[in-house]
Design a protein around this motif. Structure first.
Motif, PDB file in Angstrom:
ATOM      1  N   LEU A   1      77.404  58.672 -86.912  1.00 10.24           N
ATOM      2  CA  LEU A   1      77.428  58.967 -88.345  1.00 10.24           C
ATOM      3  C   LEU A   1      78.702  58.415 -88.977  1.00 10.24           C
ATOM      4  O   LEU A   1      78.668  57.810 -90.070  1.00 10.24           O
ATOM      5  CB  LEU A   1      77.337  60.488 -88.539  1.00 10.24           C
ATOM      6  N   ALA A   2      79.834  58.587 -88.275  1.00 11.50           N
ATOM      7  CA  ALA A   2      81.114  58.083 -88.802  1.00 11.50           C
ATOM      8  C   ALA A   2      81.040  56.574 -89.007  1.00 11.50           C
ATOM      9  O   ALA A   2      81.467  56.036 -90.039  1.00 11.50           O
ATOM     10  CB  ALA A   2      82.248  58.441 -87.846  1.00 11.50           C
ATOM     11  N   ALA A   3      80.471  55.892 -88.009  1.00 10.46           N
ATOM     12  CA  ALA A   3      80.348  54.433 -88.119  1.00 10.46           C
ATOM     13  C   ALA A   3      79.437  54.070 -89.282  1.00 10.46           C
ATOM     14  O   ALA A   3      79.741  53.171 -90.076  1.00 10.46           O
ATOM     15  CB  ALA A   3      79.814  53.854 -86.815  1.00 10.46           C
ATOM     16  N   ALA A   4      78.337  54.803 -89.428  1.00 12.31           N
ATOM     17  CA  ALA A   4      77.398  54.501 -90.507  1.00 12.31           C
ATOM     18  C   ALA A   4      78.053  54.694 -91.870  1.00 12.31           C
ATOM     19  O   ALA A   4      77.899  53.864 -92.776  1.00 12.31           O
ATOM     20  CB  ALA A   4      76.157  55.387 -90.385  1.00 12.31           C
ATOM     21  N   VAL A   5      78.830  55.777 -92.018  1.00 14.14           N
ATOM     22  CA  VAL A   5      79.510  56.020 -93.297  1.00 14.14           C
ATOM     23  C   VAL A   5      80.500  54.893 -93.592  1.00 14.14           C
ATOM     24  O   VAL A   5      80.542  54.335 -94.702  1.00 14.14           O
ATOM     25  CB  VAL A   5      80.236  57.389 -93.279  1.00 14.14           C
ATOM     26  N   ALA A   6      81.291  54.515 -92.579  1.00 15.39           N
ATOM     27  CA  ALA A   6      82.305  53.476 -92.801  1.00 15.39           C
ATOM     28  C   ALA A   6      81.667  52.137 -93.133  1.00 15.39           C
ATOM     29  O   ALA A   6      82.119  51.417 -94.030  1.00 15.39           O
ATOM     30  CB  ALA A   6      83.199  53.358 -91.568  1.00 15.39           C
ATOM     31  N   ILE A   7      80.601  51.801 -92.396  1.00 16.51           N
ATOM     32  CA  ILE A   7      80.031  50.457 -92.536  1.00 16.51           C
ATOM     33  C   ILE A   7      79.057  50.360 -93.705  1.00 16.51           C
ATOM     34  O   ILE A   7      79.050  49.381 -94.445  1.00 16.51           O
ATOM     35  CB  ILE A   7      79.322  50.046 -91.231  1.00 16.51           C
ATOM     36  N   LEU A   8      78.241  51.387 -93.878  1.00 13.40           N
ATOM     37  CA  LEU A   8      77.171  51.278 -94.869  1.00 13.40           C
ATOM     38  C   LEU A   8      77.507  51.916 -96.215  1.00 13.40           C
ATOM     39  O   LEU A   8      76.819  51.691 -97.198  1.00 13.40           O
ATOM     40  CB  LEU A   8      75.882  51.895 -94.314  1.00 13.40           C
ATOM     41  N   LEU A   9      78.581  52.718 -96.241  1.00 11.69           N
ATOM     42  CA  LEU A   9      78.915  53.390 -97.492  1.00 11.69           C
ATOM     43  C   LEU A   9      80.267  52.930 -98.035  1.00 11.69           C
ATOM     44  O   LEU A   9      80.364  52.394 -99.137  1.00 11.69           O
ATOM     45  CB  LEU A   9      78.943  54.914 -97.271  1.00 11.69           C
ATOM     46  N   VAL A  10      81.307  53.144 -97.207  1.00 10.76           N
ATOM     47  CA  VAL A  10      82.656  52.855 -97.681  1.00 10.76           C
ATOM     48  C   VAL A  10      82.859  51.356 -97.917  1.00 10.76           C
ATOM     49  O   VAL A  10      83.311  50.934 -98.986  1.00 10.76           O
ATOM     50  CB  VAL A  10      83.708  53.385 -96.678  1.00 10.76           C
ATOM     51  N   ALA A  11      82.471  50.541 -96.931  1.00  8.80           N
ATOM     52  CA  ALA A  11      82.701  49.098 -97.070  1.00  8.80           C
ATOM     53  C   ALA A  11      81.943  48.495 -98.255  1.00  8.80           C
ATOM     54  O   ALA A  11      82.539  47.784 -99.067  1.00  8.80           O
ATOM     55  CB  ALA A  11      82.365  48.388 -95.770  1.00  8.80           C
ATOM     56  N   PRO A  12      80.643  48.785 -98.394  1.00  7.28           N
ATOM     57  CA  PRO A  12      79.966  48.238 -99.584  1.00  7.28           C
ATOM     58  C   PRO A  12      80.610  48.729-100.882  1.00  7.28           C
ATOM     59  O   PRO A  12      80.675  47.978-101.861  1.00  7.28           O
ATOM     60  CB  PRO A  12      78.534  48.770 -99.450  1.00  7.28           C
ATOM     61  N   ALA A  13      81.107  49.985-100.867  1.00  6.25           N
ATOM     62  CA  ALA A  13      81.782  50.475-102.074  1.00  6.25           C
ATOM     63  C   ALA A  13      83.028  49.647-102.364  1.00  6.25           C
ATOM     64  O   ALA A  13      83.295  49.280-103.516  1.00  6.25           O
ATOM     65  CB  ALA A  13      82.157  51.947-101.894  1.00  6.25           C
ATOM     66  N   ILE A  14      83.785  49.316-101.306  1.00  3.15           N
ATOM     67  CA  ILE A  14      84.952  48.450-101.511  1.00  3.15           C
ATOM     68  C   ILE A  14      84.492  47.096-102.063  1.00  3.15           C
ATOM     69  O   ILE A  14      85.100  46.531-102.963  1.00  3.15           O
ATOM     70  CB  ILE A  14      85.736  48.255-100.195  1.00  3.15           C
ATOM     71  N   GLY A  15      83.364  46.606-101.519  1.00  2.00           N
ATOM     72  CA  GLY A  15      82.825  45.329-101.990  1.00  2.00           C
ATOM     73  C   GLY A  15      82.513  45.367-103.479  1.00  2.00           C
ATOM     74  O   GLY A  15      82.860  44.451-104.224  1.00  2.00           O
ATOM     75  N   VAL A  16      81.880  46.442-103.923  1.00  2.00           N
ATOM     76  CA  VAL A  16      81.546  46.577-105.346  1.00  2.00           C
ATOM     77  C   VAL A  16      82.826  46.613-106.175  1.00  2.00           C
ATOM     78  O   VAL A  16      82.932  45.965-107.222  1.00  2.00           O
ATOM     79  CB  VAL A  16      80.707  47.850-105.600  1.00  2.00           C
ATOM     80  N   LEU A  17      83.816  47.374-105.673  1.00  2.00           N
ATOM     81  CA  LEU A  17      85.091  47.456-106.385  1.00  2.00           C
ATOM     82  C   LEU A  17      85.728  46.084-106.530  1.00  2.00           C
ATOM     83  O   LEU A  17      86.178  45.697-107.612  1.00  2.00           O
ATOM     84  CB  LEU A  17      86.058  48.369-105.627  1.00  2.00           C
ATOM     85  N   ILE A  18      85.762  45.340-105.420  1.00  2.00           N
ATOM     86  CA  ILE A  18      86.368  44.002-105.463  1.00  2.00           C
ATOM     87  C   ILE A  18      85.686  43.164-106.526  1.00  2.00           C
ATOM     88  O   ILE A  18      86.317  42.543-107.373  1.00  2.00           O
ATOM     89  CB  ILE A  18      86.240  43.291-104.103  1.00  2.00           C
ATOM     90  N   ASP A  19      84.338  43.187-106.464  1.00  2.00           N
ATOM     91  CA  ASP A  19      83.603  42.310-107.358  1.00  2.00           C
ATOM     92  C   ASP A  19      83.687  42.763-108.808  1.00  2.00           C
ATOM     93  O   ASP A  19      84.003  41.977-109.694  1.00  2.00           O
ATOM     94  CB  ASP A  19      82.141  42.250-106.920  1.00  2.00           C
ATOM     95  N   ARG A  20      83.427  44.059-109.035  1.00  2.00           N
ATOM     96  CA  ARG A  20      83.306  44.516-110.421  1.00  2.00           C
ATOM     97  C   ARG A  20      84.659  44.755-111.079  1.00  2.00           C
ATOM     98  O   ARG A  20      84.825  44.508-112.265  1.00  2.00           O
ATOM     99  CB  ARG A  20      82.467  45.792-110.475  1.00  2.00           C
TER     100      ARG A  20
END
Lengths: 256, 635
Positions: free
Chosen positions: B63-82
C-alpha cells in the motif's frame, strides 16, 4: 543566370499541395515581385528559396549553381540575405551595432580570434566595414537613431534596420519577406523609396514577397502572381494592372 | 566467462531500474519539450515518502508503494506541469533547464532538511532468497525487478499504440500546434505525461532504494543514469532508451568487477552513463538532436544586460570592498574574503548564464581543479600569481573538451554534458592521486607578502576586480555583442553569416578559467582543499542562487555571493543552513523568467535617473541659448 532561379517547384505537405509548378527568376539588377492572395503559397515559396523548406520537386539555383538541397546557412554563405516577416532584430544592441555586426559578418566567420577583435585582416578591411555601416545608417535615414537600442524602435524603423543589416552583409541575392507588414501606408511608401534608391546603387537580385499592391507595383520591374499554389500570371506592373486574371484572383478573394 | 555471469545479472537488474527512469524521462521530454533534470529527485522524494509511510506510519509495504507511486508522484507531476510550467509556454530553453534544476535542488534540500543527510537502509521489498541457474545464483528480487520493468515497457508501448489517450499523446509529440486543430487538448495530454513520467520516476526510486539505501543525493542522481540511457535513443525513442538502460547497467556492473583490482578507478562504474552520453554527443552529427518544442519569436525574448561598461558600479564596489575590513572584527574577515571571491565566481557563471544563455553544472569542479592545480604548481616552485593564472588556464582545455561536442548540438546538451562531467569528476577524478594527492588534501599557500588574513583580503579584492573588469569588457566587445545578438535572434544571426558556436565555446572556456582562478583564491583563503570542500552538488546550488539573485549583471553576482556566503555567517541557526538550498531552488524556479532575478526588481536609485535627466535639460537649455540669438537675427 546571375541571381536566383527556382524552376518548376512543387511542394506537398502530406496530402496538401501548397505549390505546384511555380517557376520564377530574380536576376541581378532587377526587383522581382511575388504576389498572391492570402494562402496562395507566397511564404512557402519564399522558404523554398531561402532553404528553409526542401521542395518535393523542382530545383533552386543561385548564380546557376544548384542549391536545392543546401541549408539556409550554406545559402547565406553564397550571398543570400533575407529579412523576416516577423521582425528579427538584435533588440539589445544599438542600431549601429546591429548593422556593424552584419558588416563584420564575413570577417567574424573567419575564426575564433576575430570574435575577440584580433584579426589578421588589414586595417583597410576594418575601415571599410565601418564605412559601410555608417553609409547604410545614412542611406536608410537612421542617423539620429544610430545609438538607440533596436528594441526601442517602432516597427517602421525596425524594418529599416533589418534592411540595412541585410545589405551590410554584402549579399548578391536579397529576399524580402513582407517588408510592409506592420507599417502604415506612409511608412510603407518611405520604405519603398529607400529601397529603390539602394537598388540603384547596388547590383542586387531582389525578390520581394508582398501583399501591399501599391508597394509591389511601384517597386518591381517584373511580377509573378500565384494563387492556390499555381502560377496564374507574370509580367510588368502595367501588365498586372490590366490583367483580368489578377483582378479576378484579388477581387474574387475580396468578395468571398 | 562464468565469473562474469553474476555481474551480468546485477547489471540486468540495475539496468531494469534505469530503464524505468529513462522511460519516464523520455515520455515527459517528448510530450512537453522540457527536459526534467529533477526526474531523479522526484523518484528520490517518492522513495522517502514510501519509507515514511512504511516505517514511520506503519502501513503495509504494498500500500505504501502504491500511495507513493500512484498518488504522490503523479501529484508532483501535476504540480510541476500546472504550477511551474504553465506560465512557461514560449520560454527559452535555458530558463526551462533552470526551473527543473531549481526543483531538483529544492526537493533534495527538503529531503535533507526533513530526514537528515545520512543514508538509511531500506528493508527489501521482495524475497531475497536465491535460486541457481547454470551454476549462478539469481535473487528472486532481481527477477521481480526485471519483470516489473519489462511489464512496464510493454504496458507503455501498448498504451501508446492501443489507447485513445496514448494516440493523442503521440499526436502531441508529432505536432503540438496541429493537435489543437483536430480537437485534442494538448495541455491535458502534457499534464498526463508529467503524471506518467513522475510515476515512472517514483517506481524506479522505490525499487532502487533497497539496493542503494535511502540517500537523497544518490537517488537524485538516478537522472544521470536515465539520461545516459535516454540519449542513446536521441531522448525520444523508448525502445532504444530501454536498450541503452540495460547496456549502461551491464557495463557499470562489469566494470565493477574490473576495477576491483584498480582502486583509483573505483568511481568508474558510476561514471559509465556520462561516458556513454559523452560518446553519443561526440559521435552525433550536427542536427541529430533537435530540441523538442519551437523557439519563441524575438518579441517574446527579453534583452539581456547593457552595452555600457559599468565603471561606476565597479568603482563603488571597489570602494565598498576596501572599507569593509575596518568595519569588521578579524573573525569576520574570512567570511568577507570568501564573499569577495564568490563575487568573481558568480560573475563568471553569470557571463555564461546571463549573457550567453548557456548553463554550466560543473563550476564547482572547475573551482576544485583550480585550487588543486595551484597547489601542485606551488609545490613545483612556481611564483603565486603566475601559478594562479596557469591554474586557471589548465581547466580551459578541459572546459573546451566538454563544451565543444555539446554546444555543437544545443544548449540542453551542454547542461547535460556539464552535469554528467560534474558527477564523473567527483566520483572518478577526485579520487585519483593526480587531483588531491595521495592523502586526499591539497594544501594551498597564500602569496608570501599577503600571509595574514587582512593582507590576503586585499589581495583577493585586487584579483577579483581584475577578473570583473575582464568580464565586463567581454560584455561590451564584439564577443559580447555576438552573444547578445544570439540571445535576441538566432535566425537573424544565421542570416548574416555569423557562426555563434565559436563564441559560445570561447565564453564557456573564459568562464571556466575565471571559476578556476576563484577556486584557487578560495583554496588559498582556507589554506587547503579536500574532497569534501566542494561537492558536485555545489554547482547546482550556485546556479540556482545566481538565477534567483540575477544572472545578467554585476549586482546579481554580488547579491548571490552575499546570499550564499554571508547569509549563513550572519544567521547561524542550523535551520537556516538546512533550508537555505530549498530557498535557492524555489527562488530559481520563481525567478527563472524574470528579466534579471531579484536584482532586476530593484529600481536604479532615483538620483541617477534625475542626474541624467537634469544633464539632458541643461544641455538642451544651453543649446537653445546658443540658438536663440541666431534665430532672432534670422527673423
Amino acid at each position: 543566370m546571375n541571381g536566383l532561379e527556382a524552376r518548376d517547384i512543387q511542394m506537398r505537405f502530406a496530402g496538401l499541395v501548397a505549390l505546384d509548378g511555380v517557376t520564377l527568376e530574380a536576376p541581378r539588377g532587377r526587383v522581382t515581385g511575388l504576389i498572391g492572395p492570402n494562402g496562395a503559397g507566397k511564404t512557402t515559396m519564399f522558404n523554398v528559396c531561402g532553404g528553409f523548406l526542401r521542395p518535393t520537386q523542382g530545383r533552386v539555383f543561385i548564380d546557376s549553381d544548384d542549391v536545392t538541397t543546401s541549408s539556409p546557412t550554406d545559402r547565406a554563405r553564397r550571398g543570400v540575405g533575407r529579412t523576416f516577416q516577423r521582425l528579427e532584430l538584435f533588440r539589445s544592441l544599438t542600431v549601429r551595432e546591429n548593422i556593424a555586426l552584419a558588416a563584420e559578418g564575413q570577417l567574424i566567420s573567419d575564426g575564433p580570434l576575430a570574435q575577440l577583435g584580433i584579426t589578421r585582416n588589414s586595417r583597410a578591411a576594418r575601415v571599410a566595414n565601418r564605412e559601410i555601416t555608417e553609409k547604410l545608417i545614412d542611406d536608410v535615414g537612421l542617423t539620429g537613431l544610430a545609438d538607440r537600442r533596436a528594441g526601442e524602435l517602432s516597427t517602421g524603423h525596425g524594418r529599416l534596420v533589418e534592411l540595412a543589416r541585410t545589405l551590410a552583409n554584402r549579399p548578391t541575392v536579397v529576399l524580402l519577406d513582407e517588408p510592409s507588414s506592420g507599417l502604415d501606408p506612409v511608412e510603407s511608401a518611405r520604405f519603398g523609396a529607400i529601397l529603390r534608391r539602394l537598388m540603384d546603387e547596388n547590383d542586387l537580385a531582389l525578390l520581394l514577397v508582398e501583399h501591399d499592391m501599391n508597394l509591389v507595383l511601384s517597386l518591381c520591374q517584373w511580377i509573378y502572381v500565384i494563387d492556390f499554389g499555381r502560377p496564374i500570371f507574370e509580367g510588368t506592373p502595367d501588365d498586372i494592372r490590366r490583367s483580368p486574371e489578377v483582378q479576378a484572383a484579388y477581387l474574387g478573394k475580396a468578395v468571398a | 566467462m562464468k565469473s562474469f555471469l553474476p555481474f551480468l545479472i546485477i547489471g540486468v537488474s540495475t539496468g531494469a531500474v534505469y530503464a524505468l527512469a529513462a522511460m519516464g524521462l523520455v515520455v515527459t521530454y517528448t510530450t512537453s519539450g522540457i527536459f526534467n533534470f529533477a526526474h531523479g529527485a522526484v523518484g528520490m522524494f517518492a522513495a522517502y515518502i514510501f519509507y515514511t509511510l512504511r516505517v514511520d506510519v506503519g502501513i503495509p509495504t504494498g500500500l505504501a508503494a502504491a500511495v507513493a507511486i500512484l498518488l504522490v508522484a503523479p501529484a508532483i507531476g501535476v504540480l510541476i506541469d500546472r504550477v511551474l510550467l504553465q506560465r512557461f509556454v514560449g520560454g527559452s530553453a535555458s530558463s526551462s533547464i533552470v526551473v527543473s534544476l531549481g526543483l531538483l535542488v529544492a526537493l533534495q534540500g527538503t529531503a535533507v532538511a526533513i530526514y537528515g543527510g545520512e543514508t538509511r537502509s531500506v528493508a527489501p521489498l521482495f524475497p531475497t532468497s536465491t535460486f541457481e541457474v547454470g551454476g549462478v545464483r539469481v535473487g528472486y528480487d532481481q527477477v521481480i525487478v526485471v519483470a516489473i520493468a519489462l511489464a512496464a515497457a510493454l504496458g507503455l508501448s501498448l498504451f501508446f499504440r492501443r489507447t485513445q489517450l496514448g494516440l493523442k499523446t503521440q499526436a502531441v509529440v508529432g505536432d503540438r500546434a496541429l493537435t489543437g486543430l483536430v480537437g485534442v487538448d494538448a495541455r491535458a495530454v502534457t499534464t498526463f505525461s508529467w503524471m506518467l513520467g513522475s510515476a515512472f520516476a517514483a517506481l524506479s526510486g522505490v525499487l532502487f532504494a533497497p539496493f542503494v539505501g535511502l540517500d537523497s543525493i544518490l537517488l537524485t542522481l538516478l537522472v544521470v543514469q536515465a539520461f545516459g540511457a535516454a540519449v542513446i535513443g536521441g531522448l525520444r525513442n523508448l525502445t532504444l532508451a530501454n536498450a541503452g538502460a540495460y547496456g549502461v547497467g551491464i557495463a557499470a556492473a562489469l566494470s565493477t568487477k574490473w576495477v576491483a583490482t584498480v582502486p583509483s578507478l573505483r568511481g568508474l562504474p558510476s561514471s559509465i552513463p556520462f561516458l556513454v552520453l559523452f560518446l553519443v554527443l561526440v559521435a552525433s552529427p550536427k542536427g541529430r538532436f533537435t530540441e523538442v518544442g519551437d523557439s519563441a519569436g524575438s518579441a517574446a525574448r527579453r534583452s539581456v544586460g547593457t552595452n555600457r561598461f559599468p565603471w561606476r558600479a565597479l568603482a563603488v564596489l571597489t570602494a565598498a570592498a576596501l572599507v569593509v575590513p575596518s568595519l569588521l572584527s578579524p573573525a569576520k574577515l574570512l567570511t568577507a574574503s570568501a564573499t569577495v571571491v564568490f563575487v568573481l565566481m558568480f560573475a563568471s557563471l553569470g557571463l555564461l548564464v546571463g549573457l550567453s544563455r548557456q548553463v554550466s553544472l560543473c563550476h564547482a569542479v572547475f573551482a576544485v581543479f583550480g585550487a588543486t592545480t595551484l597547489s601542485h604548481l606551488q609545490s613545483a616552485g612556481v611564483p603565486y600569481v603566475l601559478a594562479l593564472v596557469l591554474a586557471g588556464l589548465a581547466v580551459v582545455p578541459v572546459g573546451a573538451l566538454i563544451a565543444i561536442p555539446a554546444i555543437r548540438l544545443s544548449g540542453l546538451f551542454l547542461a547535460l554534458a556539464t552535469f554528467g562531467f560534474g558527477v564523473l569528476a567527483e566520483s572518478l577524478l577526485f579520487n585519483s592521486a593526480a587531483v588531491f594527492g595521495s592523502d586526499g588534501v591539497a594544501f594551498v599557500a597564500r602569496p608570501s607578502p599577503f600571509q595574514n588574513d587582512r593582507a590576503f583580503y586585499y589581495f583577493a579584492v585586487a584579483v577579483v576586480i581584475v577578473g570583473l573588469i575582464v568580464i565586463e569588457a567581454v560584455r561590451v566587445t564584439r564577443l559580447g555583442r555576438i552573444l547578445r545578438a544570439m540571445a535576441d535572434s538566432p535566425v537573424a544571426l544565421q542570416s548574416i553569416r555569423v557562426n555563434p558556436i565559436a563564441s559560445r565555446v570561447m565564453v564557456f572556456c573564459l568562464s571556466a578559467f575565471l571559476a578556476a582562478v576563484s577556486g584557487g583564491l578560495l583554496g588559498s583563503l582556507i589554506r587547503s582543499m579536500n574532497l569534501a570542500s566542494f561537492g558536485f552538488f555545489q554547482s547546482l546550488i550556485w546556479l540556482t542562487v545566481l538565477v534567483a539573485a540575477g544572472a545578467s549583471s554585476l549586482g546579481g553576482a554580488v547579491l548571490a555571493a552575499v546570499l550564499l556566503v554571508t547569509g549563513p555567517a550572519v544567521f547561524t541557526s542550523p535551520s537556516f543552513t538546512e533550508w537555505q538550498p530549498v530557498a535557492f531552488g524555489l527562488g530559481a524556479m520563481v525567478l527563472a523568467q524574470a528579466p534579471n532575478g531579484l536584482v532586476g526588481y530593484l529600481k536604479p536609485p532615483p538620483l541617477a535617473d534625475f542626474a541624467a535627466r537634469s544633464r539632458w535639460r541643461l544641455a538642451a537649455s544651453r543649446h537653445r541659448a546658443r540658438l536663440a540669438p541666431r534665430l532672432e537675427e534670422a527673423l
